[in-house]
Scaffold this motif. Structure first.
Motif, PDB file in Angstrom:
ATOM      1  N   GLU A 166      87.292  48.159 -29.606  1.00 56.24           N
ATOM      2  CA  GLU A 166      86.850  49.314 -28.822  1.00 56.24           C
ATOM      3  C   GLU A 166      88.017  50.280 -28.631  1.00 56.24           C
ATOM      4  N   MET A 167      87.777  51.568 -28.913  1.00 57.75           N
ATOM      5  CA  MET A 167      88.790  52.589 -28.761  1.00 57.75           C
ATOM      6  C   MET A 167      88.232  53.745 -27.945  1.00 57.75           C
ATOM      7  N   ASP A 168      89.120  54.449 -27.258  1.00 61.51           N
ATOM      8  CA  ASP A 168      88.754  55.638 -26.488  1.00 61.51           C
ATOM      9  C   ASP A 168      89.276  56.846 -27.259  1.00 61.51           C
ATOM     10  N   GLY A 199      85.155  59.581 -27.014  1.00 55.95           N
ATOM     11  CA  GLY A 199      84.917  58.632 -25.935  1.00 55.95           C
ATOM     12  C   GLY A 199      85.027  57.190 -26.398  1.00 55.95           C
ATOM     13  N   LYS A 200      84.713  56.276 -25.507  1.00 53.38           N
ATOM     14  CA  LYS A 200      84.819  54.846 -25.803  1.00 53.38           C
ATOM     15  C   LYS A 200      83.703  54.415 -26.745  1.00 53.38           C
ATOM     16  N   GLN A 201      84.104  53.677 -27.774  1.00 53.47           N
ATOM     17  CA  GLN A 201      83.112  53.172 -28.730  1.00 53.47           C
ATOM     18  C   GLN A 201      83.719  52.070 -29.572  1.00 53.47           C
ATOM     19  N   LYS A 234      94.821  45.791 -29.769  1.00 55.04           N
ATOM     20  CA  LYS A 234      93.397  45.508 -29.610  1.00 55.04           C
ATOM     21  C   LYS A 234      92.992  44.279 -30.426  1.00 55.04           C
ATOM     22  N   GLU A 332      93.956  50.376 -19.878  1.00 54.49           N
ATOM     23  CA  GLU A 332      92.850  50.604 -20.806  1.00 54.49           C
ATOM     24  C   GLU A 332      93.326  51.344 -22.052  1.00 54.49           C
ATOM     25  N   SER A 333      94.139  52.350 -21.848  1.00 49.85           N
ATOM     26  CA  SER A 333      94.691  53.105 -22.972  1.00 49.85           C
ATOM     27  C   SER A 333      95.907  53.864 -22.467  1.00 49.85           C
TER      28      SER A 333
END
Length: 335
Positions: A166-168, A199-201, A234, A332-333
């Motif tokens: 998952e990346m933002d 966005g996050k996905q 990640k 988170e990032s």
């Protein structure tokens, strides 16, 4: 009494048989996996380590295990020399329970034995992993003897093996990611879908690899190294949080895409440590903007102040003194 002794002997025979079959299975499994992973051995005398540097490093109170992580950029022509697109010193800091990723800027001008002064990533094209390790050790005053090598295109399979990450994503990154997906689809003969929004996905291997290769946004190559570290963090997080039952599957799936000179015992001990203990990941790039300058003449490159760069790098790895802006993958990032 005789019946009891017979029962005990029978149980012992069964237990020995189970142990024997388990050991045989483990031996065959380990050899099959190791056959995939084993890379070129580099004698200690050919790693480019300076004895004075080694003595200085040994004087530090904090004992660190350094491993050179190398990502190779394969192009369409297999006969063309490959360059090391990614070079990261992974430092296992057992004292502070930190995994520190020090990205080495690939366009840094360095001295390469037999080739004069050239960009750091050219050393792999000139002489493979051995010359690259010699170049890193001699120019950054390091004592690295171990490496892990992966083809950047195999990163696709590695990320797919952990079911994506998952990346933002920022809006300005989307067109560059989609351009990378298009290129990889053409090269690999795949039809991975493009991204439609920021966005996050959850990204699959092709999408995440395209993300990691962006260098055309405002931060240029500096920010690209941050993306690479974030992708690695990640993947590590996915493997670390996997169930014990899933770990052999991950190991077997990932092994064909990795080459290393680490022995089985070293891999096992290191893997068990960083997965079972509360390690946290941080990262930075070197040389930093404070210890280097960009030169744009006939070719663009980074000119580093070796003394200042080595000081910052050693402070970060051995003394746990981070440069001003440090990645922190506990959040988170970092971006």
């Amino acid at each position: 009494m005789n019946n009891r002794k017979t029962l005990i002997r029978s149980i012992l025979v069964v237990l020995l048989l189970i142990v024997g079959l388990t050991s045989l299975f483990a031996y065959r499994y380990i050899n099959r996996v190791l056959g995939n992973i084993r890379g070129e051995d580099i004698p200690s005398s050919e790693t480019g380590i300076n004895q004075d540097v080694k003595n200085r490093i040994n004087s530090y109170d904090n004992k660190i295990k350094n491993i050179l992580l190398v990502g190779i950029d394969r192009n369409n022509n297999p006969e063309d020399p490959q360059r090391s697109d990614t070079m990261i010193i992974l430092s296992v800091d057992d004292k502070n329970k930190l995994l520190k990723m020090s990205s080495l800027m690939r366009d840094t001008h360095v001295k390469i034995t037999g080739y004069g002064t050239d960009k750091l990533n050219h050393s792999y094209a000139f002489g493979g992993i051995k010359l690259l390790m010699q170049t890193v050790n001699s120019n950054f005053d390091m004592d690295i003897e171990d490496y892990v090598l992966v083809d950047f295109h195999d990163l696709i399979a590695i990320i797919d093996a952990v079911d994506g990450i998952e990346m933002d994503l920022r809006p300005e990154e989307i067109p560059f990611i989609n351009n990378g997906i298009r290129n990889l689809n053409n090269l690999e003969g795949t039809s991975v879908p493009y991204l439609s929004h920021p966005g996050k996905q959850l990204l699959n291997g092709t999408q995440a690899t395209s993300y990691a290769r962006i260098r055309s946004t405002l931060g240029g190559d500096y920010e690209r190294t941050e993306r690479q570290r974030l992708v690695l963090a990640k993947v590590y997080s996915k493997v670390r949080t996997a169930s014990v039952v899933s770990l052999p599957k991950y190991i077997e799936q990932l092994s064909p895409f990795v080459k290393t000179n680490l022995t089985y015992n070293e891999m096992f001990d290191l893997g068990l440590k960083v997965i079972s203990e509360p390690f946290q990941m941080t990262g930075h790039h070197f040389p930093t903007e404070a210890t280097s300058e960009e030169v744009d003449t006939a070719e663009w490159y980074i000119k580093m102040d070796k003394e200042k760069t080595v000081r910052e790098l050693h402070d970060y790895i051995y003394l746990n003194r981070a440069p001003k802006k440090e990645d922190n993958y506990l959040k988170e990032s970092p971006r």
